[in-house]
Design an enzyme around this catalytic site. Structure first.
Site, PDB file in Angstrom:
ATOM      1  CB  THR A  13      -0.924  -0.001   1.242  1.00 23.69           C
ATOM      2  OG1 THR A  13      -1.852  -1.073   1.090  1.00 23.69           O
ATOM      3  CG2 THR A  13      -1.691   1.288   1.399  1.00 23.69           C
ATOM      4  CB  SER A  59       2.505  -8.143   1.019  1.00 21.14           C
ATOM      5  OG  SER A  59       1.416  -8.128   1.898  1.00 21.14           O
ATOM      6  CB  SER A  60      -2.140 -11.159  -0.709  1.00 17.70           C
ATOM      7  OG  SER A  60      -2.487 -10.008  -1.398  1.00 17.70           O
TER       8      SER A  60
END
Ligand code: ASP
Length: 336
Positions: A13, A59-60
């Site tokens: 983000t 980051s997932s």
């Protein structure tokens, strides 16, 4: 002389920009926003250089491959910089921090992971303080380990968990005190910072995708359903048990499964579903049989740290018996 810090942007983000499909990272996009932060060129700030990973990811989508790439970048640039700030999405930041803490053997410089809940391109972004304070911590040098700074707290990376999906204090380390608190001053807890002695130059341990699973028990769980996945192909399981390590076993289905797992070389580590406290196998009858069946206690380790540690130990080529022994040992301050 000013310290030199490498800012490694992996995605997340903090550097995302709005797109038609929602927020997403954009190559080259972060530099523009960094240039709009006056503190980053203040006389009190260290010198820094931005290195962008390719591809930039939410980051997932971070996998073992990205852990390897981040570790390799730090290893390659290690002599050129006094410390590293890794900008990373918050969703899996605690996993990456845990993985790096194991991979970077003999680390003697700060590696600070941070990110934000609100992108830098938006008003009220928490990314500004998170980045600036992380830079100062990396330049200070006292926290010469893999740590995670977020919302005023510096945490040991392999003790951190993401505990809020939308709060600006999104991380905590329930079973270990913060390494530092950033108020008007950054106050370090020197006792918490104590680390094992560095015995040689930095080395980068191999990290491979190892077949492991995380299994959370719940009332009414039918262990028979998992029988088919417990084969010699599965090298490790993190079992998230109740409380101090208890499991439902009134139907007697779990223990044969665990015995089968251990016979086929699968290392089963028991962590707790509770945020605070530790697993103590044998404290209750409901857990003593786990130990007898070959399970190992993850004590007060987070699931994130246990997953990363299994990957790390198996990637070193250790035997199941060696992995089992090492899971209970404190390697990087990940367990008490
Ligand atoms: N989905 C984002 C990520 O983890 C969330 C964040 O960065 O806060 O990459």
């Amino acid at each position: 002389m000013k310290k030199r810090i490498c800012i490694l942007y992996t995605g997340g983000t903090i550097g995302m920009v709005p797109t038609k499909r929602g927020y997403a990272p954009q190559p080259g996009g972060l530099a523009k926003y960094l240039n709009m932060i006056p503190d980053l060129t203040s006389a009190d700030a260290p010198d820094w250089e931005l290195v962008e990973m390719d591809p930039l990811l939410d980051s997932s989508d971070i996998t073992v491959r990205e852990w390897r790439a981040i570790g390799q970048e730090i290893f390659d640039l290690y002599d050129r910089f006094d410390g590293f700030v890794v900008l990373h999405g918050t969703d899996t930041m605690a996993y990456t921090a845990s993985a790096l803490s194991f991979m970077l053997e003999n680390l003697a410089k700060p590696v600070v992971l941070t990110g934000s809940q609100i992108p830098l391109c938006r008003i009220r972004s928490d990314g500004r303080d998170n980045l600036i304070t992380s830079l100062l911590i990396a330049a200070d040098g006292r926290a010469a380990e893999v740590c995670l700074y977020f919302g005023g707290k510096l945490l040991r990376g392999n003790r951190a968990v993401k505990t809020s999906a939308d709060g600006l204090q999104a991380f905590s380390s329930p079973n270990y005190p913060p390494l530092a608190l950033a108020g008007v001053n950054i106050r370090y807890d020197t006792a918490a910072l104590v680390r094992p002695a560095v015995t040689g130059p930095l080395t980068l341990a191999p990290m491979h995708t190892v077949p492991i699973a995380v299994l959370k028990v719940f009332p009414g769980i039918q262990f028979q359903l998992f029988e088919s996945i417990v084969t010699e192909k599965l090298q490790g399981i993190v079992l998230e048990a109740f409380g101090a390590g208890n499991i439902p076993n009134s139907d007697g289905a779990l223990l044969p499964l665990i015995e089968k797992a251990w016979r086929s070389g699968t290392v089963l580590t028991v962590c707790s579903q509770c945020t605070y406290g530790e697993v103590s196998l044998g404290a209750y009858a409901a857990s003593s049989s786990l130990k007898a069946a070959g399970a190992v206690s993850g004590r007060d380790m987070t699931t994130e740290a246990a997953v990363a540690k299994l990957y790390y130990l198996f990637s070193k080529g250790l035997s199941p018996a060696q992995v089992k022994a090492a899971m209970e040992q404190n390697l990087r301050g990940e367990l008490s």
